[in-house]
Write an enzyme that holds these catalytic residues in place. Structure first.
Site, PDB file in Angstrom:
ATOM      1  N   TYR A  90     -16.332 -10.979  -6.634  1.00  0.00           N
ATOM      2  CA  TYR A  90     -17.762 -10.531  -7.327  1.00  0.00           C
ATOM      3  C   TYR A  90     -17.644 -10.950  -8.804  1.00  0.00           C
ATOM      4  O   TYR A  90     -16.586 -11.778  -9.006  1.00  0.00           O
ATOM      5  CB  TYR A  90     -17.501  -8.856  -7.279  1.00  0.00           C
ATOM      6  CG  TYR A  90     -17.967  -8.023  -6.176  1.00  0.00           C
ATOM      7  CD1 TYR A  90     -17.482  -8.786  -4.836  1.00  0.00           C
ATOM      8  CD2 TYR A  90     -18.755  -6.937  -5.977  1.00  0.00           C
ATOM      9  CE1 TYR A  90     -17.827  -8.246  -3.603  1.00  0.00           C
ATOM     10  CE2 TYR A  90     -18.931  -6.261  -4.948  1.00  0.00           C
ATOM     11  CZ  TYR A  90     -18.613  -7.204  -3.680  1.00  0.00           C
ATOM     12  OH  TYR A  90     -19.037  -6.294  -2.527  1.00  0.00           O
ATOM     13  N   ARG A 137      -9.985   1.203   6.681  1.00  0.00           N
ATOM     14  CA  ARG A 137     -10.372   1.409   8.337  1.00  0.00           C
ATOM     15  C   ARG A 137      -9.834   2.321   8.861  1.00  0.00           C
ATOM     16  O   ARG A 137     -10.624   3.266   9.747  1.00  0.00           O
ATOM     17  CB  ARG A 137     -10.215  -0.095   8.889  1.00  0.00           C
ATOM     18  CG  ARG A 137     -11.053  -1.250   8.626  1.00  0.00           C
ATOM     19  CD  ARG A 137     -10.562  -2.543   9.131  1.00  0.00           C
ATOM     20  NE  ARG A 137      -9.419  -2.915   8.088  1.00  0.00           N
ATOM     21  CZ  ARG A 137      -8.604  -4.015   8.594  1.00  0.00           C
ATOM     22  NH1 ARG A 137      -9.062  -4.976   9.734  1.00  0.00           N
ATOM     23  NH2 ARG A 137      -7.644  -4.204   7.881  1.00  0.00           N
ATOM     24  N   GLN A 149     -15.907   3.377  -7.679  1.00  0.00           N
ATOM     25  CA  GLN A 149     -15.658   1.476  -7.815  1.00  0.00           C
ATOM     26  C   GLN A 149     -16.741   1.147  -8.574  1.00  0.00           C
ATOM     27  O   GLN A 149     -17.975   1.076  -8.012  1.00  0.00           O
ATOM     28  CB  GLN A 149     -15.737   1.037  -6.484  1.00  0.00           C
ATOM     29  CG  GLN A 149     -15.212  -0.445  -6.626  1.00  0.00           C
ATOM     30  CD  GLN A 149     -15.158  -1.283  -5.323  1.00  0.00           C
ATOM     31  OE1 GLN A 149     -16.155  -1.164  -4.617  1.00  0.00           O
ATOM     32  NE2 GLN A 149     -13.898  -1.825  -4.972  1.00  0.00           N
TER      33      GLN A 149
HETATM   34  C1  LIG Z   1     -16.898  -1.605   6.343  1.00  0.00           C
HETATM   35  C2  LIG Z   1     -16.136  -1.760   5.088  1.00  0.00           C
HETATM   36  C3  LIG Z   1     -16.529  -1.836   3.958  1.00  0.00           C
HETATM   37  C4  LIG Z   1     -15.809  -2.177   2.871  1.00  0.00           C
HETATM   38  N1  LIG Z   1     -16.390  -2.196   1.609  1.00  0.00           N
HETATM   39  C5  LIG Z   1     -15.712  -2.462   0.307  1.00  0.00           C
HETATM   40  C6  LIG Z   1     -16.530  -2.369  -0.866  1.00  0.00           C
HETATM   41  O1  LIG Z   1     -17.498  -2.169  -1.050  1.00  0.00           O
HETATM   42  N2  LIG Z   1     -15.634  -2.616  -1.976  1.00  0.00           N
HETATM   43  C7  LIG Z   1     -14.371  -3.158  -1.736  1.00  0.00           C
HETATM   44  O2  LIG Z   1     -13.665  -3.474  -3.011  1.00  0.00           O
HETATM   45  N3  LIG Z   1     -13.972  -3.233  -0.431  1.00  0.00           N
HETATM   46  C8  LIG Z   1     -14.448  -3.094   0.534  1.00  0.00           C
HETATM   47  N4  LIG Z   1     -13.687  -3.057   1.753  1.00  0.00           N
HETATM   48  C9  LIG Z   1     -12.554  -3.452   1.766  1.00  0.00           C
HETATM   49  C10 LIG Z   1     -11.699  -2.479   1.897  1.00  0.00           C
HETATM   50  O3  LIG Z   1     -11.608  -1.772   0.619  1.00  0.00           O
HETATM   51  C11 LIG Z   1     -10.185  -2.856   2.037  1.00  0.00           C
HETATM   52  O4  LIG Z   1      -9.873  -3.827   0.935  1.00  0.00           O
HETATM   53  C12 LIG Z   1      -9.992  -3.604   3.306  1.00  0.00           C
HETATM   54  O5  LIG Z   1     -10.702  -2.966   4.328  1.00  0.00           O
HETATM   55  C13 LIG Z   1      -8.405  -3.539   3.723  1.00  0.00           C
HETATM   56  O6  LIG Z   1      -7.864  -2.524   4.079  1.00  0.00           O
HETATM   57  P1  LIG Z   1      -7.439  -1.590   5.301  1.00  0.00           P
HETATM   58  O7  LIG Z   1      -6.900  -2.484   6.170  1.00  0.00           O
HETATM   59  O8  LIG Z   1      -7.108  -0.370   4.911  1.00  0.00           O
HETATM   60  O9  LIG Z   1      -9.000  -1.531   6.108  1.00  0.00           O
HETATM   61  C14 LIG Z   1     -14.690  -2.701   3.054  1.00  0.00           C
HETATM   62  C15 LIG Z   1     -14.114  -2.844   4.141  1.00  0.00           C
HETATM   63  C16 LIG Z   1     -14.801  -2.326   5.246  1.00  0.00           C
HETATM   64  C17 LIG Z   1     -14.023  -2.502   6.588  1.00  0.00           C
END
Ligand SMILES: Cc1cc2nc3c(=O)[nH]c(=O)nc-3n(C[C@H](O)[C@H](O)[C@H](O)COP(=O)(O)O)c2cc1C
Length: 413
Positions: free
Chosen positions: A174, A350, A104
């Site tokens: 961002y 997650r 990314q």
């Molecule tokens: C601990 C954590 C760190 C994350 N860091 C990023 C990141 O660095 N860049 C990004 O685009 N999204 C980040 N996200 C968002 C995830 O990519 C994703 O969009 C979000 O968790 C929803 O997906 P999920 O329901 O499968 O968790 C992060 C999410 C979590 C939980």
């Protein structure tokens, strides 16, 4: 949507641009918090090795900054020539497990912590960033040209480092996403005002990255469907941006997200808001203020499976190009539904933090429901090694009460 979409299954190999993925599950970027010096560590390699060994087709390394002031903070990977050797070790480890690796790439813009970076953050306009306690610099023509070439250079370094795919961050406010936002972008030059002007920087960068890396790797974008606050990017506008991106022809897929790390972070996630845990990660001088506004900033939204699907379906209707469904996929049935609804891939964050091996389990017909309870305490671990505190508790973690509805779920590995 093509006629064959309804016949597709989650576990069949699928194409993403020039790549062949072993199935349709991608690990979404979750900042790993194990690169204190901004370079690849063994912990980072292990993090992604586990995901790759657990069955996902591709793992996304979160957030490699193309410029020093574009880091979220000092513990963020920086794309400089000296980083390539470490990136190569990481991608080799992922490939050895039969998975592919995505990087990314982005520039945090107004989300960057200027005091941690010791570099002024850049935004569409001058604004105060409470995290770094500094005012941002309004990007000028020189900054925009320089950052565009930083993306080209950073993208080439990722390819040298062995990445198969590049995900350009166009979400979460961002830098490029903040240019799309009518609230944060109030410029009146060719980079602001009309939607066409606000989208110019993102489209320029996407085209430049593709030009820099050619067709040998996949290039995707993580795009906000809505910013999730009044005056932010609207669904109508982001649909138009996606149509332009499709017409521009530089992307192999778009991953659909929403929310703002600046103005509405919980919109990304849904579920419980870890206000106390998040407060504890802040520098002391911000904690008092955060206690007062924390629950407003981390506004809670009820969690439901595939919470972005209703919006993402509108993109599916409007576009022909491959799309990646993200947000709230923690059950096998939800992932299958995403594919059946015409998305080429599903991305998971997650549920894979909770258990990186869940994709193999699903394929074997085991544990069709993740043990992730969307407590979102993983969010507060991103400064000290991102983990699920439910399966990997550390001294000092507050105990987590598993809700009744989740009592029967497996607690990861
Ligand atoms: C601990 C954590 C760190 C994350 N860091 C990023 C990141 O660095 N860049 C990004 O685009 N999204 C980040 N996200 C968002 C995830 O990519 C994703 O969009 C979000 O968790 C929803 O997906 P999920 O329901 O499968 O968790 C992060 C999410 C979590 C939980």
């Amino acid at each position: 949507m093509s006629q064959t979409d309804h016949d597709r299954t989650l576990f069949e190999p699928a194409s993403l641009g020039p790549l062949r993925l072993r199935n349709r599950v991608i690990k979404a970027a979750t900042f790993e918090g194990v690169t204190p010096d901004g370079v690849v560590t063994d912990e980072l390699i292990d993090f992604h090795r586990r995901v790759a060994a657990g069955g996902a087709a591709m793992t996304t390394v979160a957030y490699l900054s193309v410029a020093p002031e574009g880091r979220t903070g000092q513990g963020c990977l920086l794309l400089v020539p000296g980083a390539v050797e470490g990136l190569r070790r990481l991608t080799d480890a992922v490939h050895a497990e039969g998975a592919l690796a995505a990087a990314q790439i982005g520039h945090a813009g107004p989300v960057a912590n200027a005091s941690s970076n010791r570099a002024r953050s850049i935004a569409p306009g001058r604004m105060f960033n409470p995290l770094g306690a500094r005012f941002t610099k309004a990007a000028d023509e020189y900054d925009i040209a320089r950052i565009t070439s930083d993306y080209e250079r950073g993208a080439r370094l990722c390819v040298e480092g062995g990445f198969d795919s590049l995900e350009i961050h166009l979400g979460h406010n961002y830098l490029l996403s903040s240019f799309l936002s009518p609230k944060f972008n109030q410029r009146s030059d060719r980079w602001g005002g009309s939607l066409e002007h606000r989208a110019r920087f993102a489209r320029q960068v996407v085209g430049a990255v593709r030009g820099a890396v050619g067709d040998a790797v996949a290039v995707t974008a993580k795009l906000n469907m809505v910013d999730g606050y009044r005056g932010g990017l609207s669904l109508e506008d982001s649909l138009q941006v996606a149509r332009w991106l499709e017409q521009d022809g530089a992307l192999d897929a778009i991953e659909l997200t929403g929310g703002s790390s600046l103005a509405n972070p919980m919109y990304l996630f849904k579920g419980a808001a870890p206000v106390k845990e998040f407060c504890a990660t802040l520098p002391w001088y911000l904690r008092g203020g955060f206690r007062l506004v924390g629950s407003k900033f981390l506004r809670e939204y009820p969690y439901e499976e595939a919470y972005f699907l209703p919006m993402a379906s509108q993109f599916r209707e409007a576009l022909e190009m491959p799309l990646i469904l993200l947000g709230g996929i923690s059950e096998l049935a939800t992932a299958q539904r995403g594919i059946a609804e015409g998305f080429e891939f599903v991305a998971m964050g997650r549920a894979l933090l909770h258990d990186p091996g869940i994709i193999d389990d699903w394929q074997r017909g085991e544990h069709p429901v993740s043990g992730c309870i969307h407590c979102n305490r993983c969010m507060a671990t991103i400064y000290s090694g991102t983990r699920c505190p439910l399966v990997d508790p550390r001294p000092g973690d507050a105990p987590i009460v598993v809700p009744d509805w989740a009592a029967e779920r497996p607690v990861g590995v």
